[in-house]
Every structure is written in C-alpha cells, then in structure tokens.
Design an enzyme around this catalytic site. Structure first.
Site, PDB file in Angstrom:
ATOM      1  N   ASP A 121      -1.164   7.199   6.423  1.00  0.00           N
ATOM      2  CA  ASP A 121      -2.280   6.338   6.026  1.00  0.00           C
ATOM      3  C   ASP A 121      -2.580   5.458   7.237  1.00  0.00           C
ATOM      4  O   ASP A 121      -1.802   4.571   7.580  1.00  0.00           O
ATOM      5  CB  ASP A 121      -1.846   5.490   4.818  1.00  0.00           C
ATOM      6  CG  ASP A 121      -2.914   4.495   4.390  1.00  0.00           C
ATOM      7  OD1 ASP A 121      -3.946   4.375   5.090  1.00  0.00           O
ATOM      8  OD2 ASP A 121      -2.720   3.838   3.346  1.00  0.00           O
ATOM      9  N   TRP A 157       0.831  -1.213   0.000  1.00  0.00           N
ATOM     10  CA  TRP A 157       0.000   0.000   0.000  1.00  0.00           C
ATOM     11  C   TRP A 157       0.859   1.254   0.000  1.00  0.00           C
ATOM     12  O   TRP A 157       0.539   2.233  -0.679  1.00  0.00           O
ATOM     13  CB  TRP A 157      -0.991  -0.001   1.170  1.00  0.00           C
ATOM     14  CG  TRP A 157      -2.102  -0.972   0.947  1.00  0.00           C
ATOM     15  CD1 TRP A 157      -2.356  -2.118   1.646  1.00  0.00           C
ATOM     16  CD2 TRP A 157      -3.107  -0.914  -0.095  1.00  0.00           C
ATOM     17  NE1 TRP A 157      -3.446  -2.764   1.113  1.00  0.00           N
ATOM     18  CE2 TRP A 157      -3.926  -2.058   0.052  1.00  0.00           C
ATOM     19  CE3 TRP A 157      -3.384  -0.020  -1.120  1.00  0.00           C
ATOM     20  CZ2 TRP A 157      -5.014  -2.327  -0.782  1.00  0.00           C
ATOM     21  CZ3 TRP A 157      -4.469  -0.278  -1.966  1.00  0.00           C
ATOM     22  CH2 TRP A 157      -5.263  -1.420  -1.794  1.00  0.00           C
ATOM     23  N   LYS A 208     -12.483  -0.588   7.686  1.00  0.00           N
ATOM     24  CA  LYS A 208     -11.819  -1.561   8.558  1.00  0.00           C
ATOM     25  C   LYS A 208     -12.204  -1.305  10.016  1.00  0.00           C
ATOM     26  O   LYS A 208     -12.813  -2.148  10.647  1.00  0.00           O
ATOM     27  CB  LYS A 208     -10.309  -1.509   8.367  1.00  0.00           C
ATOM     28  CG  LYS A 208      -9.916  -1.865   6.923  1.00  0.00           C
ATOM     29  CD  LYS A 208      -8.516  -1.481   6.597  1.00  0.00           C
ATOM     30  CE  LYS A 208      -8.258  -1.376   5.117  1.00  0.00           C
ATOM     31  NZ  LYS A 208      -8.524  -2.588   4.357  1.00  0.00           N
TER      32      LYS A 208
HETATM   33  N1  PMP Z   1      -4.073   1.775   2.560  1.00  0.00           N
HETATM   34  C1  PMP Z   1      -4.147   0.682   3.332  1.00  0.00           C
HETATM   35  C2  PMP Z   1      -3.176   0.521   4.464  1.00  0.00           C
HETATM   36  C3  PMP Z   1      -5.112  -0.292   3.062  1.00  0.00           C
HETATM   37  O1  PMP Z   1      -5.188  -1.385   3.813  1.00  0.00           O
HETATM   38  C4  PMP Z   1      -6.015  -0.102   1.993  1.00  0.00           C
HETATM   39  C5  PMP Z   1      -7.115  -1.076   1.663  1.00  0.00           C
HETATM   40  N2  PMP Z   1      -6.950  -2.363   2.017  1.00  0.00           N
HETATM   41  C6  PMP Z   1      -5.871   1.037   1.204  1.00  0.00           C
HETATM   42  C7  PMP Z   1      -4.921   1.968   1.536  1.00  0.00           C
HETATM   43  C8  PMP Z   1      -6.784   1.301   0.044  1.00  0.00           C
HETATM   44  O2  PMP Z   1      -7.996   1.715   0.557  1.00  0.00           O
HETATM   45  P1  PMP Z   1      -9.285   1.984  -0.324  1.00  0.00           P
HETATM   46  O3  PMP Z   1      -9.750   0.664  -0.819  1.00  0.00           O
HETATM   47  O4  PMP Z   1     -10.214   2.641   0.661  1.00  0.00           O
HETATM   48  O5  PMP Z   1      -8.892   2.896  -1.429  1.00  0.00           O
END
Ligand code: PMP
Length: 360
Positions: free
Chosen positions: A172, A104, A196
């Site tokens: 994030d 990520w 989450k």
């Molecule tokens: N950052 C992290 C740490 C994540 O776990 C996720 C989704 N699993 C995301 C970003 C992406 O998030 P979204 O699907 O809300 O765009």
C-alpha cells in the site's frame, strides 16, 4: 486566482500542484481542440484514450517501470484494494503475510482475513505503531507479503523495502507513491488511492506484475478482477475520467520538475526542516522513532492537549490549515506531500518558533 490560497497540510485529499489546478481551470469548459469539457466526452473517444494512455506512459517513464508490469487506474480507493488483493492473489489453502505497522495496515489485515488465512509477520501495535519493525517472521510459501510503505496516521515510513524471498511483495503506497525513486520490480503489486501524491480522490492506482494476473479466479465479480481490468486497459467500464485527467496533469508536472530524483531531494529538504524544528528544544516532541520518521506525514505533540488545541486554532488563523492529527491518535500532523510548497514548511517552522516563544 492563487493569491487567496492558504497552506494546506491535509493528509488527503491533499494539496495539488497549483499549475495543475490552473490548467484544469483554463481547460474546464473546453479542452483545446475539442470544444467540450473532459467531463463531457466519451471514455471511448480518441481524446480520452489519449489522456489515459499518456498518464500511463508518464507513470512508466517516471518510474522506469519494467514492461512486464501493468498500470491500472481503478476506483474504490485503497480500501477496496484491501479486499481485491486477497480476492485475487490469495488462493485456497494459502497464507498471506501482513506486516502490521499502522491503523491502515490493520484495516488491510481485517479485510484479508475475510478472504483467507493471514499471518501477521511483525507488528508495532503494542508500541502505538511508533516504528517500522525490524525482523519479520515469514510463512514459507506465502501467497504474498503485504506492507504499508508510509503510515499516514502515525507518521512512519519504511526506509528500505524488506527482503521477502520468493513471495511477491504487495505494498500500500497510498501516502508516499512517487515521492522518491522506487524500484517497482521489487513489488508484485503496489496500490494507492490517488488523493495524496497523485491527483484527486476517485482514482486508484494499481501496478501489478503480469504473471500475478493469472491468479485471479474467473469466479470473481468482474469489477473486482485484476485480470479483466488489465485486459481492458482500465476501460472495462467508465473510469473516473476527470480524475484520470488530473492525475495525468500531475504526472506531467512531476516530470517537468525533473522527476522522482528531483522531488525526492525537495521532500528530504522539507521534512528535514520540520524535524529539525521539532528536535530543537524539546517543546515539540516527534511521535515516531527517529529511524522510522516519515518524509510525508510529520507527526508531533506539544506539552499538553490544551496547547495542541491552541496551536491548531492559531495556525489555522495564520493560514496553516489541516495540522490537527488523525482523530484516532490526536497531536499534530503536517502532511507535506509532493505538491506541498516548501514556503509552507518555512511558514510552519516560523509559526512553531513564535508559538513556543509565546507559550513555551
Ligand atoms: N492506506 C493508507 C496508507 C491511507 O493513508 C489511506 C487513506 N488515508 C488508505 C489506505 C485508505 O484510502 P482510501 O480512502 O483511498 O480508501
């Protein structure tokens, strides 16, 4: 209603508190005193404004957020923040530092590079992201320093926020938001997809220090401009009203539990039980280095992929759903966010012991 619910270890969208779902169910067709569903009312009505204001006030109360921070409820997920952060905060000629701790973070880096200059201040990519790097090589005068506080896929988590000097720390916090007391004054900006720890997908939380709003260029598309979103109290356009309502109920549930100190103790206990089982005999193997282990996403392997397949299949049959690791890394992953019940952790530990007894 609840008797047929199973244990949901999904990484996200993830389990929500049962009392929240039950309240939403009771109120679905008619909000008390309103006679309409929350999905049917104007986002400019007094009722919805009350719901939004209460959610923001509860977030502030839970976190002790200083007054010079704004709370925005946006759309587009954490992934849109990968773009909005540099578009708003990374000026021409400046460099943004990123710590590369996961798939990520890597995605965040790729998006930022489309906007401006990026320096990777540390990376654990060469070690399959199995730990949080120690030393950072920071750029003097960096526009900001970006980290991913919890790495959902790899199962690692920062144990303390890094000292990044004068540069704003941007985080994030998608997969560990509100899982423990957090000093938000350490951040310039923090963001999270809600799905989450905070509520359903479709709502994105952004917490931003007010002075940073002055960086947003007026030339940005309006919907991507933090300053406009803040000036309009997240009501520039129609927000995801149902999602905001569920997020509000989730924050109320968290307050009722005793807030972040209380949930942190529960989260510590749940994760400790799982890691103790992983470490017990060597049949299971944790994939994260011990000092970087996540309290939210517990990742582990079995002696073979064949056993992992069998584990997943038998666990699912036993009512333990969503234990398969992310498709990019394989193995197993137990996501045990705030709303995940401790009884589910106990059930998984028993299942692991039984599986090892039979197949080990
Ligand atoms: N950052 C992290 C740490 C994540 O776990 C996720 C989704 N699993 C995301 C970003 C992406 O998030 P979204 O699907 O809300 O765009």
């Amino acid at each position: 209603m609840s008797s047929d619910r199973i244990f949901n270890f999904s990484a996200g969208p993830a389990v929500l508190p049962l009392p929240v779902l039950e309240q939403a169910q009771r109120e679905l067709v008619s909000l008390p005193g309103v006679g309409m569903s929350v999905m049917e009312i104007s986002h400019r009505s007094k009722t919805f404004e009350g719901i939004l204001d209460a959610a923001v006030a509860d977030f502030r109360a839970l976190t002790g957020l200083p007054a010079h921070y704004k709370v925005l409820l946006l759309q587009g997920g954490a992934s849109l923040q990968f773009s909005m952060v540099p578009m708003n905060l990374l000026g021409a000629g400046q460099t943004a530092d990123y710590v590369d701790t996961s798939t990520w973070s890597d995605k965040a880096i790729k998006e930022a590079k489309k906007v401006g200059a990026v320096h990777v201040a540390a990376s654990s990519k060469a070690e399959t992201y199995n730990h949080i790097p120690g030393a950072l090589t920071l750029t003097p005068g960096a526009a900001y320093v970006h980290i991913t506080t919890n790495n959902t896929v790899e199962g690692t988590q920062w144990k303390a926020l890094p000292d990044v000097g004068a540069a704003p720390l941007v985080a994030d916090i998608s997969s560990d938001a509100l899982s423990a007391p957090t000093d938000f004054s350490r951040f310039g900006l923090a963001y999270a997809g809600a799905q989450k720890n905070l509520g359903p997908s479709g709502v994105t939380l952004v917490v931003v220090r007010e002075d940073l709003l002055e960086r947003s260029p007026a030339s940005l598309p309006t919907m991507l401009n933090y300053k406009v979103m803040a000036e309009n109290g997240s009501l520039y356009n129609t927000p995801p009203t149902f999602g905001v309502y569920i997020l509000g109920l989730t924050l109320k549930w968290l307050k009722g539990l005793g807030g972040l100190t209380a949930i942190a103790a529960i989260n510590q206990r749940k994760a400790a039980k799982l890691y103790a089982e992983i470490d017990r005999t060597g049949f299971y193997r944790g994939t994260a280095q011990k000092d970087s282990r996540s309290l939210m996403n517990v990742t582990f392997r079995l002696p073979s992929e064949e056993l992992e397949k069998a584990f997943d299949k038998e666990a699912t049959a036993a009512g333990l759903d969503g234990l398969k690791g992310h498709r990019s890394v394989g193995g197993m992953r137990a996501s045990i966010y705030n709303a995940f019940p401790e009884a589910g952790v106990d059930a998984l530990v028993s299942f692991m012991q039984e599986f090892e007894r039979k197949r080990g």
